[in-house]
Design a protein around this motif. Structure first.
Motif, PDB file in Angstrom:
ATOM      1  N   GLU A   1       0.824  -1.297   0.238  1.00  0.00           N
ATOM      2  CA  GLU A   1      -0.144  -0.043  -0.026  1.00  0.00           C
ATOM      3  C   GLU A   1       0.701   1.322   0.211  1.00  0.00           C
TER       4      GLU A   1
ATOM      5  N   LEU B   1       2.465   1.750  -3.593  1.00  0.00           N
ATOM      6  CA  LEU B   1       1.341   2.141  -4.409  1.00  0.00           C
ATOM      7  C   LEU B   1       1.160   3.595  -4.253  1.00  0.00           C
ATOM      8  N   LYS B   2       1.167   3.834  -2.955  1.00  0.00           N
ATOM      9  CA  LYS B   2       0.645   5.486  -2.698  1.00  0.00           C
ATOM     10  C   LYS B   2       1.717   6.409  -3.090  1.00  0.00           C
TER      11      LYS B   2
ATOM     12  N   ARG C   1       2.218   6.646  -6.839  1.00  0.00           N
ATOM     13  CA  ARG C   1       1.067   7.894  -7.317  1.00  0.00           C
ATOM     14  C   ARG C   1       1.403   9.094  -6.732  1.00  0.00           C
TER      15      ARG C   1
ATOM     16  N   TYR D   1      -6.917  -3.062  -0.091  1.00  0.00           N
ATOM     17  CA  TYR D   1      -7.889  -2.706  -1.380  1.00  0.00           C
ATOM     18  C   TYR D   1      -6.701  -2.320  -2.289  1.00  0.00           C
ATOM     19  N   GLY D   2      -5.748  -1.678  -1.950  1.00  0.00           N
ATOM     20  CA  GLY D   2      -4.904  -1.259  -2.934  1.00  0.00           C
ATOM     21  C   GLY D   2      -3.843  -2.794  -3.572  1.00  0.00           C
TER      22      GLY D   2
ATOM     23  N   SER E   1      -5.949  -4.945  -5.321  1.00  0.00           N
ATOM     24  CA  SER E   1      -6.198  -4.374  -6.954  1.00  0.00           C
ATOM     25  C   SER E   1      -4.988  -4.736  -7.869  1.00  0.00           C
TER      26      SER E   1
ATOM     27  N   VAL F   1      -9.873  -0.835  -6.608  1.00  0.00           N
ATOM     28  CA  VAL F   1      -9.219   0.658  -7.071  1.00  0.00           C
ATOM     29  C   VAL F   1      -9.057   0.605  -8.297  1.00  0.00           C
TER      30      VAL F   1
ATOM     31  N   PHE G   1      -5.723   0.048 -12.372  1.00  0.00           N
ATOM     32  CA  PHE G   1      -4.738  -1.181 -12.346  1.00  0.00           C
ATOM     33  C   PHE G   1      -5.097  -2.075 -13.658  1.00  0.00           C
TER      34      PHE G   1
END
Length: 395
Positions: free
Chosen positions: A108, A111-112, A115, A141-142, A145, A160, A163
């Motif tokens: 997570e 991924l954050k 982005r 969830y991330g 996904s 999410v 992807f």
């Protein structure tokens, strides 16, 4: 049914399909249940107990830290966390470390970060993340996904957005999908829950090339492959390719919950104060355990021994494949992250071994996964191979 199982059946959520056993003690590659029966552990908490169960150096480090400081939060500095960040940076491509509590949390964070870095550097339109089919990155969830196995999505959609998944080792598909809107590509050097499938060097190199060409970040999920599991401290060393971001967990703290997200300085700068956090991340006790693990695992001699043990296990498995061609197909993996490819249901073989008090896992119908502690003895590898041969002969 023992008292522990009885309590668990009564009060715990039913989201796990547990084996009918409750363990109360462990030492090295052995576990003992509440009835005093001994088990040979080639699961190691799903590749977590890197130095085996209750290794003295980890127990001692945890005991000492518990007596000093349990928790203060990340509003303040602590020595174990700072020292652990130092050793991770000094032994990897990375220049900065973010600590959390699990592999899913590390993904997570990655991924954050990807982005946010793209948002700050390129603008709000660069949001797409490319992942691999048959991959596994976690249950949040991330991470869910990013996971390329629809069986894990059931009942949790919509996921999410933004992807996209491509087949592993499909260079053309990768080239086609990575475009100017792509902020990151995430991959496991060895697909763990996908069946212990190493990616090809050519594919990993191409992932690096297309990311560079499109201004995207390359994320390696080394939650299962990191911390010596493949015979290198990190699996990316096998491929000659460095990522921009790397996720660690599992074996990092030898059994305590700890995750880490590592990145290059320029990339990690995107996480400014307040942009991401973890209350328990980098807890002093977990970090003290991880320091003890890394002091041993980062030794070149230790890693060379992991490679030798992996080859010994692989050789024995290949010999069994020759003896039981109607039941076995081959062996894949790196170091002590191996899968025995089966023609019979791997779950049935796993169950038969469990009945002989040997612990393994079966992530796929045709893959029996073997992840013993990195400290497994050669005699224990021989014992496992003997029991496996007896199981195949009698089954």
């Amino acid at each position: 049914m023992g008292i522990i199982r009885d309590l668990g059946e009564t009060y715990l959520a039913g989201n796990y399909r547990r084996f009918p056993v409750a363990f109360v003690r462990g030492q090295g590659t052995r576990l003992w249940d509440e009835e005093g029966r001994e088990y040979l552990d080639f699961c190691a908490g799903i590749a977590v107990c890197a130095l085996g169960h209750c290794p003295e150096e980890v127990v001692s480090a945890v005991r000492d830290q518990v007596e000093k400081l349990l928790h203060v939060s990340n509003l303040y500095w602590t020595e174990p966390q700072a020292r652990l960040a130092q050793i991770l940076v000094e032994n990897s491509f990375a220049e900065r470390v973010f600590f959390c509590n699990s592999g899913a949390e590390a993904v997570e964070a990655a991924l954050k970060l990807a982005r946010r870095y793209a948002y700050l550097k390129h603008g709000p339109e660069k949001t797409r993340i490319v992942a691999l089919e048959n991959s596994f990155h976690g249950r949040t969830y991330g991470a869910l996904s990013a996971t390329g196995q629809p069986v894990y999505w059931e009942g949790f959609e919509p996921l999410v957005p933004e992807f996209v998944h491509v087949p592993p080792d499909d260079l053309e598909a990768l080239r086609e999908v990575v475009d100017e809107r792509t902020c990151a590509v995430i991959l496991e050097p060895v697909l763990g829950e996908g069946g212990v499938i190493p990616l090809s060097r050519e594919f990993v190199e191409e992932a690096r090339r297309v990311c560079d060409a499109r201004g995207a970040l390359l994320i390696f999920d080394e939650i299962q492959t990191g911390v010596g599991r493949t015979g290198k401290l990190f699996a990316y060393e096998h491929f000659g390719v460095e990522p921009d971001i790397m996720c660690l967990a599992k074996g990092l703290a030898g059994g305590l919950p700890l995750g880490a997200m590592l990145a290059r300085e320029e990339v990690m700068e995107a996480l400014s104060p307040g942009s991401h956090a973890s209350t328990f991340g980098g807890n002093p006790v977990a970090c003290a355990a991880a320091l003890a693990v890394l002091r041993r695992v980062s030794s070149p001699d230790f890693l060379a021994e992991v490679r030798l043990k992996g080859e010994a296990l692989r050789k024995g498995l290949l010999q069994l494949c020759e003896r039981f061609p109607e039941k076995l197909k081959g062996v894949r993996g790196l170091g002590l992250l191996l899968a025995l490819e089966t023609r019979i249901p791997a779950s049935s073989l796993m169950q038969a071994l469990f009945e002989r008090r040997v612990l393994t896992t079966a992530p796929k119908p045709d893959a029996l996964r073997l992840t013993p502690p990195l400290t497994v003895a050669y005699r224990e590898i021989d014992a496992f191979l003997t029991i496996l041969e007896e199981t195949l002969r009698e089954g």
